[in-house]
Design an enzyme around this catalytic site. Sequence first.
Site, PDB file in Angstrom:
ATOM      1  N   ASP A 105       8.913   0.374   5.986  1.00  0.00           N
ATOM      2  CA  ASP A 105       9.487  -0.391   7.100  1.00  0.00           C
ATOM      3  C   ASP A 105       9.412  -1.890   6.770  1.00  0.00           C
ATOM      4  O   ASP A 105       8.908  -2.290   5.717  1.00  0.00           O
ATOM      5  CB  ASP A 105       8.779  -0.044   8.429  1.00  0.00           C
ATOM      6  CG  ASP A 105       7.304  -0.446   8.454  1.00  0.00           C
ATOM      7  OD1 ASP A 105       6.978  -1.568   8.015  1.00  0.00           O
ATOM      8  OD2 ASP A 105       6.475   0.351   8.939  1.00  0.00           O
ATOM      9  N   HIS A 120       6.308   1.488  -2.294  1.00  0.00           N
ATOM     10  CA  HIS A 120       7.174   2.665  -2.151  1.00  0.00           C
ATOM     11  C   HIS A 120       8.592   2.295  -1.744  1.00  0.00           C
ATOM     12  O   HIS A 120       9.313   3.111  -1.172  1.00  0.00           O
ATOM     13  CB  HIS A 120       6.550   3.652  -1.142  1.00  0.00           C
ATOM     14  CG  HIS A 120       5.275   4.270  -1.645  1.00  0.00           C
ATOM     15  ND1 HIS A 120       4.375   4.936  -0.845  1.00  0.00           N
ATOM     16  CD2 HIS A 120       4.745   4.313  -2.897  1.00  0.00           C
ATOM     17  CE1 HIS A 120       3.352   5.369  -1.579  1.00  0.00           C
ATOM     18  NE2 HIS A 120       3.546   4.998  -2.822  1.00  0.00           N
ATOM     19  N   ALA A 235      -5.566  -0.532  13.585  1.00  0.00           N
ATOM     20  CA  ALA A 235      -5.064  -1.757  12.955  1.00  0.00           C
ATOM     21  C   ALA A 235      -4.862  -2.873  13.983  1.00  0.00           C
ATOM     22  O   ALA A 235      -5.238  -4.023  13.754  1.00  0.00           O
ATOM     23  CB  ALA A 235      -3.739  -1.452  12.248  1.00  0.00           C
TER      24      ALA A 235
HETATM   25  P1  OAD Z   1      -0.683   9.056   6.106  1.00  0.00           P
HETATM   26  O1  OAD Z   1       0.134   9.624   7.199  1.00  0.00           O
HETATM   27  O2  OAD Z   1      -1.060   9.946   4.987  1.00  0.00           O
HETATM   28  O3  OAD Z   1      -2.032   8.441   6.703  1.00  0.00           O
HETATM   29  C1  OAD Z   1      -2.020   7.603   7.812  1.00  0.00           C
HETATM   30  C2  OAD Z   1      -3.442   7.150   8.082  1.00  0.00           C
HETATM   31  O4  OAD Z   1      -3.396   6.218   9.159  1.00  0.00           O
HETATM   32  C3  OAD Z   1      -4.407   8.254   8.499  1.00  0.00           C
HETATM   33  O5  OAD Z   1      -5.598   8.164   7.721  1.00  0.00           O
HETATM   34  C4  OAD Z   1      -4.703   7.949   9.968  1.00  0.00           C
HETATM   35  O6  OAD Z   1      -6.046   8.290  10.341  1.00  0.00           O
HETATM   36  C5  OAD Z   1      -4.492   6.456  10.014  1.00  0.00           C
HETATM   37  N1  OAD Z   1      -4.130   5.896  11.326  1.00  0.00           N
HETATM   38  C6  OAD Z   1      -3.454   6.485  12.344  1.00  0.00           C
HETATM   39  N2  OAD Z   1      -3.269   5.629  13.350  1.00  0.00           N
HETATM   40  C7  OAD Z   1      -3.837   4.450  12.977  1.00  0.00           C
HETATM   41  C8  OAD Z   1      -3.973   3.173  13.576  1.00  0.00           C
HETATM   42  N3  OAD Z   1      -3.457   2.917  14.796  1.00  0.00           N
HETATM   43  N4  OAD Z   1      -4.614   2.185  12.893  1.00  0.00           N
HETATM   44  C9  OAD Z   1      -5.124   2.443  11.661  1.00  0.00           C
HETATM   45  N5  OAD Z   1      -5.032   3.626  11.054  1.00  0.00           N
HETATM   46  C10 OAD Z   1      -4.402   4.632  11.679  1.00  0.00           C
HETATM   47  O7  OAD Z   1       0.099   7.753   5.584  1.00  0.00           O
HETATM   48  P2  OAD Z   1      -0.062   6.953   4.196  1.00  0.00           P
HETATM   49  O8  OAD Z   1      -1.474   6.945   3.752  1.00  0.00           O
HETATM   50  O9  OAD Z   1       0.636   5.666   4.372  1.00  0.00           O
HETATM   51  O10 OAD Z   1       4.978   8.029   0.542  1.00  0.00           O
HETATM   52  O11 OAD Z   1       0.766   7.869   3.228  1.00  0.00           O
HETATM   53  C11 OAD Z   1       0.959   7.467   1.913  1.00  0.00           C
HETATM   54  C12 OAD Z   1       2.323   7.866   1.436  1.00  0.00           C
HETATM   55  O12 OAD Z   1       2.542   9.265   1.683  1.00  0.00           O
HETATM   56  C13 OAD Z   1       3.471   7.197   2.162  1.00  0.00           C
HETATM   57  O13 OAD Z   1       3.785   5.910   1.663  1.00  0.00           O
HETATM   58  C14 OAD Z   1       4.602   8.148   1.920  1.00  0.00           C
HETATM   59  C15 OAD Z   1       3.884   9.451   2.212  1.00  0.00           C
HETATM   60  O14 OAD Z   1       4.421  10.582   1.651  1.00  0.00           O
HETATM   61  C16 OAD Z   1       6.209   8.292   0.157  1.00  0.00           C
HETATM   62  O15 OAD Z   1       7.076   8.649   0.925  1.00  0.00           O
HETATM   63  C17 OAD Z   1       6.416   8.074  -1.311  1.00  0.00           C
END
Ligand code: OAD
Length: 248
Positions: A105, A120, A235
């Site tokens: 985003d 990404h 966050a």
């Molecule tokens: P995930 O969906 O795997 O993880 C999101 C994390 O955010 C989790 O650990 C939640 O506990 C946390 N979370 C939820 N709400 C939150 C909040 N309000 N404040 C802080 N943390 C919160 O997402 P990513 O780790 O970003 O890649 O995933 C990594 C990659 O996997 C993405 O970039 C995407 C996906 O497949 C591609 O598409 C290549």
Amino acid sequence: MTDAAIAAAVEAVRAADVVTVLTGAGMSAESGVPTFRDVATGVWAKYDPMTVATPEAWEADPALVWAWYQRRRALVQAVQPNAGHHALARWASRADVGVVTQNVDDLHERAGSSDVIHLHGSLFACRCDMCERPHSVAVIDPDGDRLTPPECECGGQVRPGVVWFGEELPHNAFAEATARATGCDVFVLVGTSGVVYPAAGLAHTARDAGATVIEINPQETELSEVCDITIRSTAATALPAIAGTASG
Ligand code: OAD
């Protein structure tokens, strides 16, 4: 517990000259963008990534993939940066704070952050799937499941400028992110599950180079054990608390 962790984080960032922040989907959750792996609301709970986020999916059914990404663009365009994005942008305007994101985003930029490293790719940077020419594309929220992607002058199709499973990260972005991870005093992980590599490996890189690693996440993650400080908060709550008091 959270207060003590925030106090420890404030102390660490006050002593730091260089801070690097790696953000994931949780960063934008409070703006209304679903994360990927939440068991109830996550994007991958509703869609199999293999059918929308791989080169094979694009080859098999580009109209399905294009419609899916157009829907995501429309969703992102309709929401606003949250207090966490704003706090990070203000912090970076007065200290050496670099933002590296896995998010596709544009909420960091819309909050005022410049020079964000997108590991990404971006929902809004499309390109030809043959000649790689960049294309700007009007955002349409499609009615149905399929939408024919625009055609490039060369005869190729315009594809989303995101990194799909099985694709390499943009080389420059990853090199810059690695340099930021190696060269920082404090490395902050915000809202990432830490399961997707090589992005998640940046936390190890930073830790190995001597940085204090801080995690902001309401849940424990795969990376919690490499963190010196874990803040079990969101966050939009924790970033203003840290960034608002940090001199850099
Ligand atoms: P995930 O969906 O795997 O993880 C999101 C994390 O955010 C989790 O650990 C939640 O506990 C946390 N979370 C939820 N709400 C939150 C909040 N309000 N404040 C802080 N943390 C919160 O997402 P990513 O780790 O970003 O890649 O995933 C990594 C990659 O996997 C993405 O970039 C995407 C996906 O497949 C591609 O598409 C290549």
